[in-house]
Scaffold this motif. Structure first.
Motif, PDB file in Angstrom:
ATOM      1  N   VAL A 255      21.977  11.031 -19.443  1.00  0.00           N
ATOM      2  CA  VAL A 255      22.377  10.243 -18.278  1.00  0.00           C
ATOM      3  C   VAL A 255      23.744   9.603 -18.502  1.00  0.00           C
ATOM      4  CG1 VAL A 255      21.855   8.198 -16.897  1.00  0.00           C
ATOM      5  CG2 VAL A 255      20.031   9.776 -17.524  1.00  0.00           C
TER       6      VAL A 255
ATOM      7  N   GLN B  81      16.340  13.347 -21.676  1.00  0.00           N
ATOM      8  CA  GLN B  81      16.857  13.071 -20.337  1.00  0.00           C
ATOM      9  C   GLN B  81      17.690  11.795 -20.327  1.00  0.00           C
ATOM     10  OE1 GLN B  81      13.961  13.254 -17.187  1.00  0.00           O
ATOM     11  NE2 GLN B  81      13.011  15.116 -17.985  1.00  0.00           N
TER      12      GLN B  81
ATOM     13  N   GLN C 117      18.091  10.581 -14.223  1.00  0.00           N
ATOM     14  CA  GLN C 117      19.368  10.858 -13.571  1.00  0.00           C
ATOM     15  C   GLN C 117      19.537  10.024 -12.298  1.00  0.00           C
ATOM     16  OE1 GLN C 117      21.977  12.498 -14.496  1.00  0.00           O
ATOM     17  NE2 GLN C 117      21.186  13.463 -16.351  1.00  0.00           N
TER      18      GLN C 117
END
Length: 243
Positions: A31, A27, A107
């Motif tokens: 970003v 993740q 995010q």
């Protein structure tokens, strides 16, 4: 608006997160930060007893282009101690704390960075209790405890936060590294809040974030004993420090 190149240091304290650490790193890698901002990822393994180290080393080998600094403790010391180590080694312009589980969404870093990049804030808290962001429904008494701790913290710090215990806190690096932090476990949250509130002319903002909470069966580690420690820390660093 054009911004000068700056770096966000992401500190990840990890203890027995071998099953999720690679997922949060995926993740993080995805970003895209605004404001001409790059990332520095600092993982602090607090002497995990599972395969956390193997997972991290395997990920680093497979992703040599990702800027990861891996640090580890020889003895388990607690989340706060892992954060102290990460803060000490951070070199970015700003620091954000990222748990190794999947409760918070990287995010949303840009949500926390926005007040800073626009010149309004020095510190930004991500609140799980404001805005329309997704929020997993879990424990009633846990939420009551969070609200009580936030209320007590506000009473002594004279802030009006809605979520003192949030895991998403973003700081200007010079401010955070300038604090003398002592708490080794989950007392980090009330301690850092009490101390940052006393920084002269500090500008603290709060933005709404999502929260994908875990149950204890899914690996949540904080319990009622940490709640009592938090009350002790609020009194020690918020009330007694002013006497």
């Amino acid at each position: 608006m054009q911004f000068p190149p700056r770096t966000l240091s992401v500190i990840i304290p990890a203890y027995n997160e071998g099953t999720t650490i690679h997922l949060i790193l995926d993740q993080l890698k995805a970003v895209k930060l605004t404001g001409n901002m790059s990332k520095e990822v600092i993982i602090v393994n607090d002497c995990s007893r599972d395969n956390t180290e193997e997972s991290i080393e395997r990920y680093m080998a497979a992703n040599p282009d990702m800027p990861i600094r891996y640090l580890k403790h020889a003895v388990n010391q607690g989340k706060g101690a892992a954060l102290h180590t990460g803060i000490q080694h951070a070199t970015g312009d700003y620091i954000i704390i990222q748990d190794a589980d999947l409760e918070y969404d990287p995010q949303e870093y840009n949500l926390l960075l926005s007040p800073v990049l626009r010149g309004f804030a020095d510190v930004v808290y991500g609140s799980r209790f404001i805005g329309s962001n997704p929020h997993r429904i879990l424990f009633f008494w846990h939420s009551i405890g969070n609200k009580m701790l936030t209320f007590l913290s506000n009473a002594f710090s004279d802030l009006n936060l809605t979520d003192m215990e949030t895991g998403y806190k973003l700081f200007r690096r010079d401010i955070l590294q300038g604090l003398l932090l002592e708490e080794k476990r989950f007392g980090f949250e009330p301690e850092v809040t009490a101390k940052v509130a006393r920084v002269p002319n500090v500008r603290i903002y709060e933005v709404g974030i999502s929260y994908y909470g875990r149950t204890y069966a899914e690996g949540k580690k904080i319990d009622w004993r940490d709640g009592f420690r938090a009350i002790y820390c609020i009194i020690k660093y918020g009330l007694l420090a002013r006497i």
